[in-house]
Design a protein around this motif. Structure first.
Motif, mmCIF file in Angstrom:
data_model
loop_
_atom_site.group_PDB
_atom_site.id
_atom_site.type_symbol
_atom_site.label_atom_id
_atom_site.label_comp_id
_atom_site.label_asym_id
_atom_site.label_seq_id
_atom_site.Cartn_x
_atom_site.Cartn_y
_atom_site.Cartn_z
ATOM 1 N N SER A 180 7.078 15.999 40.781
ATOM 2 C CA SER A 180 7.884 15.651 39.599
ATOM 3 C C SER A 180 7.668 14.207 39.143
ATOM 4 N N ALA B 244 13.515 15.304 52.084
ATOM 5 C CA ALA B 244 12.712 16.317 51.375
ATOM 6 C C ALA B 244 12.669 17.619 52.163
ATOM 7 N N PRO C 39 24.562 18.836 54.844
ATOM 8 C CA PRO C 39 25.357 19.191 53.666
ATOM 9 C C PRO C 39 25.735 20.667 53.674
HETATM 10 P P1 NAP Z 1 15.902 19.656 45.620
HETATM 11 O O1 NAP Z 1 16.829 19.479 44.482
HETATM 12 O O2 NAP Z 1 15.024 20.860 45.652
HETATM 13 O O3 NAP Z 1 14.978 18.339 45.753
HETATM 14 C C1 NAP Z 1 14.000 18.327 46.749
HETATM 15 C C2 NAP Z 1 13.301 16.999 46.782
HETATM 16 O O4 NAP Z 1 12.314 17.056 47.836
HETATM 17 C C3 NAP Z 1 12.524 16.701 45.508
HETATM 18 O O5 NAP Z 1 12.482 15.305 45.326
HETATM 19 C C4 NAP Z 1 11.137 17.234 45.827
HETATM 20 O O6 NAP Z 1 10.074 16.623 45.076
HETATM 21 C C5 NAP Z 1 11.014 16.850 47.295
HETATM 22 N N1 NAP Z 1 10.045 17.698 47.978
HETATM 23 C C6 NAP Z 1 10.078 19.035 48.151
HETATM 24 N N2 NAP Z 1 8.974 19.459 48.789
HETATM 25 C C7 NAP Z 1 8.242 18.342 49.035
HETATM 26 C C8 NAP Z 1 6.979 18.114 49.630
HETATM 27 N N3 NAP Z 1 6.227 19.108 50.093
HETATM 28 N N4 NAP Z 1 6.502 16.848 49.699
HETATM 29 C C9 NAP Z 1 7.219 15.821 49.188
HETATM 30 N N5 NAP Z 1 8.426 15.970 48.603
HETATM 31 C C10 NAP Z 1 8.915 17.222 48.513
HETATM 32 O O7 NAP Z 1 16.676 19.665 47.015
HETATM 33 P P2 NAP Z 1 18.203 19.227 47.373
HETATM 34 O O8 NAP Z 1 19.079 20.380 47.109
HETATM 35 O O9 NAP Z 1 18.510 17.903 46.802
HETATM 36 O O10 NAP Z 1 18.085 19.128 48.980
HETATM 37 C C11 NAP Z 1 17.859 17.889 49.629
HETATM 38 C C12 NAP Z 1 18.053 18.082 51.119
HETATM 39 O O11 NAP Z 1 19.365 18.580 51.387
HETATM 40 C C13 NAP Z 1 17.092 19.086 51.746
HETATM 41 O O12 NAP Z 1 16.748 18.662 53.041
HETATM 42 C C14 NAP Z 1 17.920 20.349 51.837
HETATM 43 O O13 NAP Z 1 17.460 21.223 52.844
HETATM 44 C C15 NAP Z 1 19.282 19.767 52.153
HETATM 45 N N6 NAP Z 1 20.398 20.643 51.823
HETATM 46 C C16 NAP Z 1 20.655 20.966 50.517
HETATM 47 C C17 NAP Z 1 21.738 21.792 50.238
HETATM 48 C C18 NAP Z 1 22.108 22.185 48.836
HETATM 49 O O14 NAP Z 1 23.013 23.006 48.678
HETATM 50 N N7 NAP Z 1 21.475 21.626 47.809
HETATM 51 C C19 NAP Z 1 22.537 22.277 51.288
HETATM 52 C C20 NAP Z 1 22.228 21.926 52.594
HETATM 53 C C21 NAP Z 1 21.153 21.103 52.846
HETATM 54 P P3 NAP Z 1 9.644 17.219 43.623
HETATM 55 O O15 NAP Z 1 10.734 16.835 42.671
HETATM 56 O O16 NAP Z 1 8.362 16.551 43.301
HETATM 57 O O17 NAP Z 1 9.529 18.692 43.807
#
Ligand code: NAP
Length: 245
Positions: free
Chosen positions: A38, A90, A183
Motif C-alpha cells: 500500500s 503485520a 486484540p
Molecule cells: P490490516 O488492516 O489488514 O493491516 C495489516 C498491515 O500489515 C498492513 O499495513 C499491511 O501492509 C501489513 N502487511 C500484511 N502482510 C504483510 C507482509 N507480507 N509484509 C509486510 N507487511 C504486511 O490488519 P489489522 O486488522 O490492523 O491487524 C493488525 C494486527 O492485529 C495483526 O497482527 C492482526 O493479526 C492483529 N489482530 C487484528 C484483529 C482485528 O480484528 N482487526 C483482531 C485480533 C488481532 P499493506 O497495507 O501494504 O497490505
C-alpha cells in the motif's frame, strides 16, 4: 514520553499498525514502519504524522520474503541509527477455510508472515537493542476463542505467544521487555475482509464493552507497554478485547 526513542512497527500503513505508528510518534518516538503493497496509504501515514510535528518514515518490505526481516532491520539501522522499540504487528488473515480445504501453501504463507517474520525480526533486533529495549508482538483473542476455519491464523498467533514467552526469558537479563498484546475484534480492513457484517454485529453484542474495538484502543495499550510505565511487565499477554476474552 518516548522522546529520543527509535521504533520499528511492522505493517504500519493501515489499521492497528497505523494507529500504533501515530501514537508512538505523538509520544515523541522516531518511527520506521514497513508495509507490503500500500504505497499510497503508507505515504499518507507519513504525511499525517509529519503534519502533527512527528517523525515517521516508511519502507516497502514484504515480510513473506525470507530476507524481509533482515532488510527491515538494516533499514532501521540506516534510517534511525539504533533500535529501542520493535512492534511486530503485520499479519495476514485470510477468509475462513476448514483444515480439510486449506492448501499447504496457504498455511505456509500465513506462517511465513505471522510467525517466521516475527521470530526473525526479534532475532535481528536482539542483536541491536540495548538496556531498556521493548518488544511487543501482536496476537489475537482467537488463540483462546477458536472457531472453525481459522486454524492457520490461530496456530500462527499461538506460536507468536510462545515466542514472546521465551524471548522474555532470554532478553530479560539485558533489561529488554517482551510482551504480547492480543486484540479482540477491531474495526479494520482485515476484520471487515474476513467477516460478514452480521457476524461483526454478533461479536460486538458478545463483547462486555458492547462494541468493536478501534485501532486506537489497541495502540494505547502498546504505548503503555513500550513506555516507562511498562518497565516491570514482561512475558505477559495483555488482552485488549473490550472483555471478549
Ligand atoms: P490490516 O488492516 O489488514 O493491516 C495489516 C498491515 O500489515 C498492513 O499495513 C499491511 O501492509 C501489513 N502487511 C500484511 N502482510 C504483510 C507482509 N507480507 N509484509 C509486510 N507487511 C504486511 O490488519 P489489522 O486488522 O490492523 O491487524 C493488525 C494486527 O492485529 C495483526 O497482527 C492482526 O493479526 C492483529 N489482530 C487484528 C484483529 C482485528 O480484528 N482487526 C483482531 C485480533 C488481532 P499493506 O497495507 O501494504 O497490505
Amino acid at each position: 514520553m518516548l522522546t529520543g526513542r527509535n521504533a520499528v512497527v511492522t505493517g504500519g500503513s493501515r489499521g492497528i499498525g497505523r494507529a500504533i505508528v501515530e501514537r508512538l510518534c505523538r509520544d515523541g518516538a522516531h518511527v520506521l514502519f514497513n508495509y507490503a503493497t500500500s504505497d499510497d496509504a503508507a505515504a499518507e501515514v507519513v504525511r499525517a504524522v509529519r503534519d502533527k510535528g512527528g517523525e515517521a518514515s516508511a519502507v516497502r518490505i514484504d515480510l513473506a520474503d525470507p530476507d524481509g526481516p533482515e532488510q527491515l532491520m538494516e533499514a532501521a539501522e540506516a534510517r534511525l541509527g539504533g533500535l529501542d522499540i520493535l512492534v511486530n504487528n503485520a499479519a495476514l488473515c485470510l477468509p475462513p477455510s476448514l483444515i480439510a480445504d486449506t492448501e499447504p501453501d496457504v498455511f505456509d504463507r500465513v506462517m511465513a508472515v505471522n510467525t517466521r517474520a516475527v521470530f526473525m525480526t526479534i532475532r535481528h533486533a536482539a542483536r541491536r537493542m540495548g538496556e531498556g529495549g521493548r518488544i511487543v508482538n501482536i496476537s489475537t483473542a482467537n488463540t483462546v476463542r477458536q472457531g472453525p476455519g481459522i486454524c492457520a491464523y490461530a496456530a500462527s498467533k499461538g506460536a507468536v505467544e510462545q515466542i514472546t514467552a521465551v524471548a522474555a526469558h532470554e532478553l530479560g537479563a539485558r533489561g529488554i521487555t517482551v510482551n504480547t498484546v492480543s486484540p479482540g475484534a477491531t474495526d479494520t480492513e482485515m476484520l471487515r475482509g474476513a467477516n460478514e457484517p452480521e457476524a461483526l454485529e454478533a461479536v460486538a453484542g458478545l463483547t462486555p464493552l458492547g462494541r468493536l474495538g478501534e485501532p486506537e484502543d489497541v495502540a494505547d495499550v502498546v504505548a503503555f507497554l513500550v513506555g516507562h510505565d511498562g518497565r516491570w511487565m514482561t512475558g505477559q499477554n495483555v488482552r485488549a478485547t473490550g472483555g471478549l476474552a
